[in-house]
Design a protein around this motif. Structure first.
Motif, PDB file in Angstrom:
ATOM      1  N   SER A  16     -99.412   7.921  -0.280  1.00 36.49           N
ATOM      2  CA  SER A  16    -100.169   8.443  -1.414  1.00 36.49           C
ATOM      3  C   SER A  16    -100.282   9.963  -1.386  1.00 36.49           C
ATOM      4  O   SER A  16    -100.605  10.577  -2.394  1.00 36.49           O
ATOM      5  CB  SER A  16    -101.566   7.812  -1.453  1.00 36.49           C
ATOM      6  OG  SER A  16    -102.226   7.992  -0.209  1.00 36.49           O
ATOM      7  N   THR A  28     -83.755   4.665  -7.940  1.00 35.38           N
ATOM      8  CA  THR A  28     -84.487   3.953  -8.998  1.00 35.38           C
ATOM      9  C   THR A  28     -85.658   3.153  -8.434  1.00 35.38           C
ATOM     10  O   THR A  28     -86.737   3.107  -9.040  1.00 35.38           O
ATOM     11  CB  THR A  28     -83.551   3.010  -9.789  1.00 35.38           C
ATOM     12  OG1 THR A  28     -82.849   2.170  -8.856  1.00 35.38           O
ATOM     13  CG2 THR A  28     -82.559   3.785 -10.626  1.00 35.38           C
ATOM     14  N   THR A  31     -88.328   5.719  -7.373  1.00 34.29           N
ATOM     15  CA  THR A  31     -88.925   6.311  -8.578  1.00 34.29           C
ATOM     16  C   THR A  31     -89.927   5.354  -9.207  1.00 34.29           C
ATOM     17  O   THR A  31     -91.023   5.767  -9.615  1.00 34.29           O
ATOM     18  CB  THR A  31     -87.828   6.674  -9.605  1.00 34.29           C
ATOM     19  OG1 THR A  31     -86.941   7.615  -9.000  1.00 34.29           O
ATOM     20  CG2 THR A  31     -88.415   7.271 -10.865  1.00 34.29           C
ATOM     21  N   LYS A  32     -89.579   4.079  -9.252  1.00 35.55           N
ATOM     22  CA  LYS A  32     -90.468   3.067  -9.844  1.00 35.55           C
ATOM     23  C   LYS A  32     -91.807   3.025  -9.099  1.00 35.55           C
ATOM     24  O   LYS A  32     -92.874   3.040  -9.720  1.00 35.55           O
ATOM     25  CB  LYS A  32     -89.787   1.699  -9.807  1.00 35.55           C
ATOM     26  CG  LYS A  32     -90.611   0.584 -10.397  1.00 35.55           C
ATOM     27  CD  LYS A  32     -89.888  -0.749 -10.291  1.00 35.55           C
ATOM     28  CE  LYS A  32     -90.816  -1.856 -10.769  1.00 35.55           C
ATOM     29  NZ  LYS A  32     -90.354  -3.173 -10.368  1.00 35.55           N
ATOM     30  N   ALA A  34     -93.111   5.353  -7.120  1.00 38.95           N
ATOM     31  CA  ALA A  34     -93.806   6.643  -7.280  1.00 38.95           C
ATOM     32  C   ALA A  34     -94.524   6.714  -8.629  1.00 38.95           C
ATOM     33  O   ALA A  34     -95.681   7.144  -8.702  1.00 38.95           O
ATOM     34  CB  ALA A  34     -92.810   7.792  -7.133  1.00 38.95           C
ATOM     35  N   ARG A  35     -93.860   6.276  -9.682  1.00 39.46           N
ATOM     36  CA  ARG A  35     -94.481   6.300 -11.020  1.00 39.46           C
ATOM     37  C   ARG A  35     -95.651   5.331 -11.114  1.00 39.46           C
ATOM     38  O   ARG A  35     -96.687   5.654 -11.694  1.00 39.46           O
ATOM     39  CB  ARG A  35     -93.435   5.967 -12.081  1.00 39.46           C
ATOM     40  CG  ARG A  35     -92.530   7.127 -12.386  1.00 39.46           C
ATOM     41  CD  ARG A  35     -91.617   6.826 -13.555  1.00 39.46           C
ATOM     42  NE  ARG A  35     -90.720   7.944 -13.779  1.00 39.46           N
ATOM     43  CZ  ARG A  35     -89.508   7.832 -14.269  1.00 39.46           C
ATOM     44  NH1 ARG A  35     -89.022   6.644 -14.583  1.00 39.46           N
ATOM     45  NH2 ARG A  35     -88.761   8.900 -14.451  1.00 39.46           N
ATOM     46  N   GLU A  36     -95.473   4.115 -10.560  1.00 40.12           N
ATOM     47  CA  GLU A  36     -96.542   3.104 -10.601  1.00 40.12           C
ATOM     48  C   GLU A  36     -97.836   3.617  -9.991  1.00 40.12           C
ATOM     49  O   GLU A  36     -98.923   3.261 -10.426  1.00 40.12           O
ATOM     50  CB  GLU A  36     -96.115   1.839  -9.834  1.00 40.12           C
ATOM     51  CG  GLU A  36     -95.211   0.921 -10.590  1.00 40.12           C
ATOM     52  CD  GLU A  36     -94.754  -0.265  -9.736  1.00 40.12           C
ATOM     53  OE1 GLU A  36     -95.256  -0.452  -8.604  1.00 40.12           O
ATOM     54  OE2 GLU A  36     -93.872  -1.002 -10.208  1.00 40.12           O
ATOM     55  N   HIS A  37     -97.703   4.448  -8.950  1.00 44.38           N
ATOM     56  CA  HIS A  37     -98.878   4.905  -8.220  1.00 44.38           C
ATOM     57  C   HIS A  37     -99.194   6.385  -8.458  1.00 44.38           C
ATOM     58  O   HIS A  37    -100.088   6.939  -7.806  1.00 44.38           O
ATOM     59  CB  HIS A  37     -98.686   4.635  -6.724  1.00 44.38           C
ATOM     60  CG  HIS A  37     -98.514   3.173  -6.434  1.00 44.38           C
ATOM     61  ND1 HIS A  37     -99.558   2.272  -6.446  1.00 44.38           N
ATOM     62  CD2 HIS A  37     -97.394   2.437  -6.176  1.00 44.38           C
ATOM     63  CE1 HIS A  37     -99.109   1.065  -6.192  1.00 44.38           C
ATOM     64  NE2 HIS A  37     -97.794   1.133  -6.025  1.00 44.38           N
ATOM     65  N   GLY A  38     -98.495   7.008  -9.388  1.00 39.82           N
ATOM     66  CA  GLY A  38     -98.755   8.398  -9.746  1.00 39.82           C
ATOM     67  C   GLY A  38     -98.540   9.375  -8.591  1.00 39.82           C
ATOM     68  O   GLY A  38     -99.323  10.311  -8.409  1.00 39.82           O
ATOM     69  N   ASP A  40     -96.379  12.238  -6.599  1.00 37.28           N
ATOM     70  CA  ASP A  40     -95.395  13.308  -6.671  1.00 37.28           C
ATOM     71  C   ASP A  40     -94.806  13.464  -5.272  1.00 37.28           C
ATOM     72  O   ASP A  40     -95.526  13.838  -4.341  1.00 37.28           O
ATOM     73  CB  ASP A  40     -96.070  14.603  -7.132  1.00 37.28           C
ATOM     74  CG  ASP A  40     -95.116  15.777  -7.170  1.00 37.28           C
ATOM     75  OD1 ASP A  40     -93.908  15.573  -7.409  1.00 37.28           O
ATOM     76  OD2 ASP A  40     -95.579  16.914  -6.951  1.00 37.28           O
ATOM     77  N   PHE A  64     -86.143  14.527  -6.869  1.00 40.82           N
ATOM     78  CA  PHE A  64     -87.557  14.901  -6.748  1.00 40.82           C
ATOM     79  C   PHE A  64     -87.773  16.354  -6.353  1.00 40.82           C
ATOM     80  O   PHE A  64     -88.911  16.806  -6.278  1.00 40.82           O
ATOM     81  CB  PHE A  64     -88.256  13.981  -5.740  1.00 40.82           C
ATOM     82  CG  PHE A  64     -88.367  12.564  -6.224  1.00 40.82           C
ATOM     83  CD1 PHE A  64     -89.355  12.201  -7.126  1.00 40.82           C
ATOM     84  CD2 PHE A  64     -87.472  11.606  -5.798  1.00 40.82           C
ATOM     85  CE1 PHE A  64     -89.453  10.901  -7.580  1.00 40.82           C
ATOM     86  CE2 PHE A  64     -87.556  10.302  -6.251  1.00 40.82           C
ATOM     87  CZ  PHE A  64     -88.555   9.944  -7.151  1.00 40.82           C
TER      88      PHE A  64
END
Length: 193
Positions: A16, A28, A31-32, A34-38, A40, A64
């Motif tokens: 996190s 992919t 990325t999925k 990372a996006r799900e949990h916000g 960076d 990234f």
């Protein structure tokens, strides 16, 4: 700190606080999560140069724009400047069929260096530059420790350059009395301290 597991050739871990440990998983898939949990992704920590842990490092660093971190001892292999020593026929075959793109190592760590609170701990044996990362009672061990039946185990002999050294490294990591070990292969290992 939350830890998210992305399973593939090896376990990739996304924390996190924006650290990705090892990249056997596709861009992919990472990325999925990372996006799900916000999250960076700021850093990619590499535990060792085996293809299962570095396969998508070049693509991840590009996607990234994160800093790549690895041991100073064998970063030249990750950067494609040196050839790794194979431990046996199986590993030689794997390296022939699974070519990886080299990636620049932005931060080359020595034993004891810390980045964002993660302490680099040299754990040679499996490979000469094997490095674990330790923070808040958690060890990301790469293949210095693997999971076998829910317990810590040494790396497989057939993929390990120096088994005696690998056993010493495993003892060194366990002496830190971690609460949990996130290995390169297998399930997380919870330990009572």
């Amino acid at each position: 700190m939350e830890v998210y597991i992305i399973r593939s050739m090896s376990n990739s871990y996304l924390t996190s606080d924006g650290v990705l440990i090892d990249v056997g998983a596709r861009v992919t898939d990472i990325t999925k999560v990372a996006r799900e949990h916000g999250i960076d992704i700021k850093y990619l920590f590499i535990t060792h140069y085996h293809v299962g842990h570095t396969r998508y490092a070049h693509e991840i660093a590009k996607a990234f724009n994160c800093k790549v971190v690895a041991s100073i001892l064998k970063s030249s292999i990750i950067e494609g400047k040196e050839k790794p020593k194979a431990t046996g026929l199986l590993q030689s075959i794997i390296s022939i069929f699974m070519r990886i793109k080299p990636v620049s190592v932005d931060i080359k760590v020595n034993d004891g260096d810390a980045i964002e609170g993660y302490k680099a701990i040299y754990a040679p044996g499996h490979t000469p530059g094997s490095t674990a990362y330790f923070k808040d009672g958690i060890i990301f061990s790469g293949d210095a420790i693997v999971e076998h039946g829910g317990k810590p185990a040494p790396p497989p002999r057939e993929f390990t350059l120096n088994m005696e050294e690998a056993m010493r490294s495993m003892d060194k990591l366990l002496s830190l009395r971690p609460r949990i070990i996130y290995p390169g292969h297998g399930k997380p290992i919870s330990l009572s301290t």
